[in-house]
Write a protein that holds these residues in place. Structure first.
Motif, short mmCIF file in Angstrom:
data_model
loop_
_atom_site.label_atom_id
_atom_site.label_comp_id
_atom_site.label_asym_id
_atom_site.label_seq_id
_atom_site.Cartn_x
_atom_site.Cartn_y
_atom_site.Cartn_z
N GLN A 79 -7.39 -1.43 -8.06
CA GLN A 79 -6.05 -1.21 -8.63
C GLN A 79 -4.97 -1.63 -7.63
O GLN A 79 -3.98 -2.23 -8.00
CB GLN A 79 -5.87 0.27 -9.01
CG GLN A 79 -6.66 0.71 -10.21
CD GLN A 79 -6.08 0.18 -11.50
OE1 GLN A 79 -4.88 0.28 -11.74
NE2 GLN A 79 -6.92 -0.40 -12.33
N MET A 80 -5.20 -1.31 -6.34
CA MET A 80 -4.23 -1.68 -5.32
C MET A 80 -4.15 -3.19 -5.15
O MET A 80 -3.06 -3.76 -5.00
CB MET A 80 -4.55 -1.02 -3.98
CG MET A 80 -3.45 -1.23 -2.96
SD MET A 80 -3.47 -0.14 -1.54
CE MET A 80 -5.16 -0.17 -1.04
N ALA A 81 -5.29 -3.88 -5.20
CA ALA A 81 -5.29 -5.34 -5.09
C ALA A 81 -4.53 -5.97 -6.25
O ALA A 81 -3.73 -6.90 -6.06
CB ALA A 81 -6.73 -5.86 -5.04
N GLN A 82 -4.74 -5.46 -7.45
CA GLN A 82 -4.01 -5.98 -8.61
C GLN A 82 -2.52 -5.67 -8.50
O GLN A 82 -1.67 -6.49 -8.84
CB GLN A 82 -4.59 -5.41 -9.90
CG GLN A 82 -5.94 -5.98 -10.25
CD GLN A 82 -6.50 -5.42 -11.54
OE1 GLN A 82 -5.84 -4.71 -12.28
NE2 GLN A 82 -7.75 -5.73 -11.81
N PHE A 83 -2.20 -4.48 -8.01
CA PHE A 83 -0.81 -4.08 -7.82
C PHE A 83 -0.13 -5.04 -6.83
O PHE A 83 1.00 -5.46 -7.05
CB PHE A 83 -0.75 -2.64 -7.30
CG PHE A 83 0.63 -2.08 -7.14
CD1 PHE A 83 1.33 -1.59 -8.22
CD2 PHE A 83 1.22 -2.04 -5.88
CE1 PHE A 83 2.61 -1.07 -8.07
CE2 PHE A 83 2.50 -1.51 -5.71
CZ PHE A 83 3.19 -1.02 -6.81
N ARG A 84 -0.84 -5.41 -5.75
CA ARG A 84 -0.30 -6.33 -4.75
C ARG A 84 -0.01 -7.69 -5.39
O ARG A 84 1.06 -8.26 -5.21
CB ARG A 84 -1.26 -6.50 -3.58
CG ARG A 84 -0.69 -7.40 -2.48
CD ARG A 84 -1.66 -7.70 -1.39
NE ARG A 84 -2.63 -8.65 -1.94
CZ ARG A 84 -3.88 -8.77 -1.53
NH1 ARG A 84 -4.36 -8.01 -0.59
NH2 ARG A 84 -4.68 -9.67 -2.07
N GLU A 85 -0.96 -8.22 -6.14
CA GLU A 85 -0.76 -9.52 -6.79
C GLU A 85 0.41 -9.47 -7.75
O GLU A 85 1.22 -10.40 -7.82
CB GLU A 85 -2.03 -9.98 -7.50
CG GLU A 85 -3.04 -10.60 -6.59
CD GLU A 85 -4.18 -11.28 -7.34
OE1 GLU A 85 -4.03 -11.62 -8.53
OE2 GLU A 85 -5.23 -11.48 -6.71
N GLU B 85 0.83 -1.21 0.00
CA GLU B 85 0.00 0.00 0.00
C GLU B 85 0.87 1.26 0.00
O GLU B 85 0.59 2.21 -0.74
CB GLU B 85 -0.92 0.00 1.23
CG GLU B 85 -1.94 1.10 1.21
CD GLU B 85 -2.95 0.99 2.33
OE1 GLU B 85 -3.47 2.05 2.72
OE2 GLU B 85 -3.23 -0.13 2.80
N ILE B 86 1.95 1.25 0.79
CA ILE B 86 2.87 2.39 0.81
C ILE B 86 3.50 2.59 -0.57
O ILE B 86 3.53 3.70 -1.10
CB ILE B 86 3.96 2.19 1.90
CG1 ILE B 86 3.32 2.29 3.29
CG2 ILE B 86 5.08 3.21 1.75
CD1 ILE B 86 4.21 1.81 4.42
N SER C 142 4.46 5.29 -5.63
CA SER C 142 4.94 5.20 -7.01
C SER C 142 3.84 5.00 -8.05
O SER C 142 3.89 5.60 -9.12
CB SER C 142 5.98 4.09 -7.15
OG SER C 142 5.37 2.83 -6.98
N HIS C 143 2.87 4.16 -7.75
CA HIS C 143 1.88 3.81 -8.78
C HIS C 143 0.78 4.86 -8.92
O HIS C 143 0.37 5.18 -10.04
CB HIS C 143 1.28 2.43 -8.47
CG HIS C 143 0.53 1.84 -9.61
ND1 HIS C 143 1.13 1.46 -10.79
CD2 HIS C 143 -0.79 1.55 -9.76
CE1 HIS C 143 0.22 0.97 -11.61
NE2 HIS C 143 -0.95 1.01 -11.01
N VAL C 144 0.31 5.39 -7.81
CA VAL C 144 -0.77 6.39 -7.87
C VAL C 144 -0.34 7.63 -8.67
O VAL C 144 -1.10 8.10 -9.53
CB VAL C 144 -1.29 6.75 -6.46
CG1 VAL C 144 -2.16 8.00 -6.50
CG2 VAL C 144 -2.07 5.58 -5.87
N PRO C 145 0.87 8.18 -8.44
CA PRO C 145 1.26 9.33 -9.27
C PRO C 145 1.28 9.02 -10.77
O PRO C 145 0.87 9.86 -11.59
CB PRO C 145 2.67 9.67 -8.76
CG PRO C 145 2.69 9.17 -7.35
CD PRO C 145 1.85 7.92 -7.37
#
Length: 191
Positions: free
Chosen positions: A165-171, A128-129, A134-137
């Motif tokens: 989007q965060m769940a996919q980023f985590r995977e 999440e951090i 990095s990803h949100v910007p």
């Protein structure tokens, strides 16, 4: 990754294999004549399009990317042709998503028994951090928005959200970690 049951629905992976591979980049692939039932099913966000072990892949996981990719062509081509293109693009993205899901499942299997939840919570906090740093910007720049509220609105327009989007980023982050471990275990041998 052995022993994981993989069941793509409606032959979408086969479609990828038949229509996506072995063509030069300059060639436009022939889009199969998908049935209206298949098109409706695949373009419904709540539709399950593959089973990977105990995990499912749903249309809503792929459609936001595809809707964003095809948005510029709306009004320029008949809706029926755009819908066929969207289903084709789902078939193209599905293999990559399956590979990522397989690596994620392999990671889950590697966790010590009884500690899975604790480890996943720790990873989720770290991811999440990183996601927000990095990803949100990048998403905000890509979506041409100035705030998280506007980003979430725009993502929802395409059928996604910051949470998904965060769940996919985590995977994906976990899958990349697993690939790194595999590569370290199997050093490159050159002659």
């Amino acid at each position: 990754m052995t022993g994981t049951r993989l069941r793509p629905l409606f032959g979408l992976v086969a479609t990828f294999t038949l229509f996506g591979c072995g063509q030069a980049a300059s060639q436009t692939p022939d889009i199969p004549d998908f049935s209206p039932e298949l098109i409706e099913y695949v373009l419904t966000p709540e539709s399950k399009i593959a089973d990977v072990g105990a995990e499912a892949i749903w249309s809503w996981e792929l459609l936001p990317t595809i809707n964003q990719m095809t948005e510029q062509y709306e009004g320029q081509a008949p809706k029926s042709e755009l819908d066929k293109q969207r289903v084709y693009l789902v078939s193209r993205l599905l293999n990559r998503h399956i590979e990522s899901k397989l690596l994620y499942i392999d990671f889950l299997r590697s966790l010590p028994a009884g500690k899975e939840q604790e480890i996943l919570e720790g990873i989720t906090k770290q991811v999440e951090i990183e996601f927000h740093a990095s990803h949100v910007p990048k998403l905000m720049e890509q979506m041409e928005v100035e705030s998280l509220v506007d980003l979430d609105k725009k993502l929802r327009k395409y059928g996604s959200s910051i949470g998904s989007q965060m769940a996919q980023f985590r995977e994906q982050a976990i899958a990349q970690t697993m690939v790194g471990k595999i590569l370290k275990q199997k050093p490159l041998i050159t002659h």
